[in-house]
Design a protein around this motif. Structure first.
Motif, PDB file in Angstrom:
ATOM      1  N   ASP A  39       0.835  -1.192   0.000  1.00 12.14           N
ATOM      2  CA  ASP A  39       0.000   0.000   0.000  1.00 12.14           C
ATOM      3  C   ASP A  39       0.877   1.252   0.000  1.00 12.14           C
ATOM      4  O   ASP A  39       0.624   2.214  -0.742  1.00 12.14           O
ATOM      5  N   SER A  40       1.936   1.238   0.811  1.00 10.78           N
ATOM      6  CA  SER A  40       2.839   2.393   0.886  1.00 10.78           C
ATOM      7  C   SER A  40       3.601   2.578  -0.427  1.00 10.78           C
ATOM      8  O   SER A  40       3.837   3.713  -0.865  1.00 10.78           O
ATOM      9  N   VAL A  43       1.137   4.117  -2.906  1.00  9.11           N
ATOM     10  CA  VAL A  43       0.885   5.527  -2.584  1.00  9.11           C
ATOM     11  C   VAL A  43       2.106   6.372  -2.922  1.00  9.11           C
ATOM     12  O   VAL A  43       1.994   7.464  -3.498  1.00  9.11           O
ATOM     13  N   ILE A  55       0.130   9.584   5.547  1.00 13.61           N
ATOM     14  CA  ILE A  55      -0.445   8.347   6.079  1.00 13.61           C
ATOM     15  C   ILE A  55       0.239   7.967   7.385  1.00 13.61           C
ATOM     16  O   ILE A  55      -0.407   7.482   8.323  1.00 13.61           O
ATOM     17  N   TYR A 138      -6.987  12.102   4.418  1.00  9.69           N
ATOM     18  CA  TYR A 138      -6.885  10.667   4.749  1.00  9.69           C
ATOM     19  C   TYR A 138      -7.506  10.384   6.107  1.00  9.69           C
ATOM     20  O   TYR A 138      -8.261   9.418   6.276  1.00  9.69           O
ATOM     21  N   ASN A 179      -7.679  -3.969  -0.311  1.00  5.37           N
ATOM     22  CA  ASN A 179      -7.012  -2.667  -0.262  1.00  5.37           C
ATOM     23  C   ASN A 179      -6.125  -2.452  -1.484  1.00  5.37           C
ATOM     24  O   ASN A 179      -6.109  -1.369  -2.082  1.00  5.37           O
ATOM     25  N   ASP A 183      -6.771   0.289  -4.185  1.00  5.73           N
ATOM     26  CA  ASP A 183      -5.703   1.272  -4.413  1.00  5.73           C
ATOM     27  C   ASP A 183      -5.480   1.472  -5.908  1.00  5.73           C
ATOM     28  O   ASP A 183      -5.402   2.609  -6.398  1.00  5.73           O
ATOM     29  N   ILE A 187      -6.721   5.059  -7.128  1.00  4.52           N
ATOM     30  CA  ILE A 187      -5.583   5.971  -7.291  1.00  4.52           C
ATOM     31  C   ILE A 187      -5.075   5.980  -8.723  1.00  4.52           C
ATOM     32  O   ILE A 187      -4.946   7.042  -9.349  1.00  4.52           O
ATOM     33  N   MET A 194      -5.227  11.284  -2.829  1.00  2.00           N
ATOM     34  CA  MET A 194      -5.297  10.951  -1.405  1.00  2.00           C
ATOM     35  C   MET A 194      -6.680  10.456  -1.016  1.00  2.00           C
ATOM     36  O   MET A 194      -6.819   9.594  -0.137  1.00  2.00           O
ATOM     37  N   ALA A 197      -6.708   6.775  -1.822  1.00  3.58           N
ATOM     38  CA  ALA A 197      -5.968   5.965  -0.850  1.00  3.58           C
ATOM     39  C   ALA A 197      -6.793   5.748   0.409  1.00  3.58           C
ATOM     40  O   ALA A 197      -6.837   4.647   0.974  1.00  3.58           O
ATOM     41  N   THR A 201      -8.554   2.161   1.855  1.00  5.02           N
ATOM     42  CA  THR A 201      -8.338   1.635   3.201  1.00  5.02           C
ATOM     43  C   THR A 201      -9.660   1.371   3.897  1.00  5.02           C
ATOM     44  O   THR A 201      -9.886   0.299   4.477  1.00  5.02           O
TER      45      THR A 201
END
Length: 463
Positions: A39-40, A43, A55, A138, A179, A183, A187, A194, A197, A201
């Motif tokens: 996920d990171s 993003v 985040i 977020y 997720n 995403d 995204i 944002m 994202a 979640t």
């Protein structure tokens, strides 16, 4: 994976048992860690490094909510397991009903407070400068999903208490896959930035909740509650609180650590250092998953044999678990020492057309992430002793030393160090606080574990 019976815990070779127990535990932790890690990466590449920092600002809130659900879940699940074992189904139903009521009251209260003080909370958690606006976006959207997250975390532990680990494992996999898919859609395809994202979640929480709701309303669960079971009972609430307190305290310290780090690093290096810590924080969750898996696998083996007064097997399980965990931790250490820059680059976009501010932050992160990552993981090979030592006291039912040793690294050593050392050594003081805390916590844990082995586990076995 063959099922390990309780009798086997006292008979089979310790090494074989530990592998059987540790592998599924590691898989579960890996699934959750991969969710956060990938996920990171998404993003960071599709929105930017400032988005990762944003985040990271919200993570302490998410961790605390998840911890609250886990605390209510773990505390109540212990009661449910014992009640079902004693054929006291009514107590199990009342406990589950009380868990639902407690989760609802706590999470809704947190949502109301969180939304009322949003502009005060975000800066206090490190959401300053360019981080504030994306963090607020977020935060608000994720906060809508807080009750859902609380119920999902609570319900998952209850499923395990019913003896349905496969369903619990599925409940962990669903939000991870959901997720990542959302995403990509929100995204990358819909270009929601944002907002995308955050909704990904929250949507993953909802997918998990719907699966757990289906489980408890289907024939798979034996806990079919009625309205009367939702009425709070003082004795049940008290027991849930006392048993779940250790989990809540542990995660509360994690949230406090993130809060302090985000603020200290922003003051030292603005958005760039917060982004560096966000990346390192993800690696702390992901890279050590097999070590945590060994720790989880160790718990039932040590607990069963301690209860059976087979102290020789308890000693063997401690030594074997420390050896296995140390080997894995050392391999993780080698990888992180050799490839820190390559790991950091995974989280950053290489698109030359990104805004100048974002490009500057990316360049800062790449130039500053290598040494901090090496410092943070410098004592990784020795953490096995600290983790297994603290887990031993939990396994044998000694709650106070288990809690104190579990909190020793972050609560008693790291937080004071990170408040003091940066005053003298600046940014370096932040990063060296990690290995110093690891070494001090390991020394303390080793002392108490050694004393326990000499005074309790070397005693003659009673018949």
């Amino acid at each position: 994976m063959a099922k390990v019976s309780s009798e086997a815990l006292g008979i089979e070779p310790i090494g074989k048992l530990l592998i059987k127990q540790a592998v599924p535990a590691s898989i579960g932790i890996l699934v959750m860690s991969l969710n956060i890690l990938i996920d990171s990466i998404f993003v960071g590449n599709w929105i930017g490094s400032i988005a990762i920092a944003a985040i990271n600002v919200v993570l302490p809130v998410s961790f605390f909510i998840a911890a609250l659900g886990m605390a209510i879940g773990i505390g109540g699940s212990s009661i449910i397991s014992r009640a079902l074992g004693a054929d006291n189904k009514q107590r199990a139903l009342h406990t589950f009903g009380n868990q639902i009521t407690l989760t609802l009251l706590c999470t809704v209260s947190l949502v109301i407070l969180g939304l009322a003080f949003v502009d005060d909370i975000i800066p206090r958690f490190g959401g300053k400068g360019d981080i504030f606006d994306p963090a607020k976006i977020y935060y608000v959207i994720v906060l809508y999903g807080v009750p859902i997250l609380g119920f999902a975390m609570m319900g998952n532990t209850v499923i395990r208490a019913e003896g349905k680990p496969k369903f619990a494992m599925t409940a962990m996999i669903i939000p991870t896959v959901g997720n990542l898919v959302m995403d990509y859609i929100f995204i990358n395809v819909l270009d929601m930035g944002m907002h995308g994202a955050a909704w990904a979640t929250t949507g993953s929480y909802l997918a998990c909740f719907l699966y757990i709701f289906w489980f408890f309303t289907s024939k798979n669960s034996e806990l079919k509650i009625r309205f009367k079971h939702l009425v709070l009972q003082k004795d049940i609430v008290t027991e849930i609180g006392s048993l779940g307190g250790v989990t809540l305290a542990r995660q509360a310290v994690v949230s406090i650590t993130y809060l302090l780090m985000n603020n200290i690093l922003f003051d030292l290096g603005q958005e760039g250092l917060v982004a560096v810590y966000a990346i390192i924080g993800r690696m702390l969750m992901f890279a050590l998953f097999p070590v945590f898996g060994v720790t989880q696998g160790f718990l039932p083996i040590a607990g069963y044999n301690y209860g059976a007064k087979q102290y020789d097997r308890v000693r063997e399980s401690i030594n074997t678990a420390i050896k296995y965990a140390a080997i894995v931790a050392s391999l993780v250490f080698i990888g992180l020492m050799i490839f820190p820059a390559e790991i950091a680059s995974l989280f950053l976009s290489d698109n030359p057309d990104i805004p100048a501010k974002e490009l500057a932050v990316n360049q800062f992160v790449l130039s500053h992430a290598t040494e901090p990552m090496r410092w943070v993981f410098a004592a990784t090979p020795i953490i096995a002793l600290q983790l297994i030592g603290a887990a031993y006291f939990q396994a044998v039912g000694k709650a106070i030393p288990a809690l104190l040793l579990t909190l020793s690294r972050q609560g008693f050593f790291f937080i004071p160090l990170v408040l003091i050392l940066p005053k003298f050594y600046g940014e370096l003081g932040v990063w060296i606080s990690f290995p110093i805390a690891d070494v001090l916590a390991t020394i303390v844990t080793g002392y108490f574990l050694n004393r326990e082995v000499r005074t309790q586990l070397l005693a003659p076995k009673t018949t």
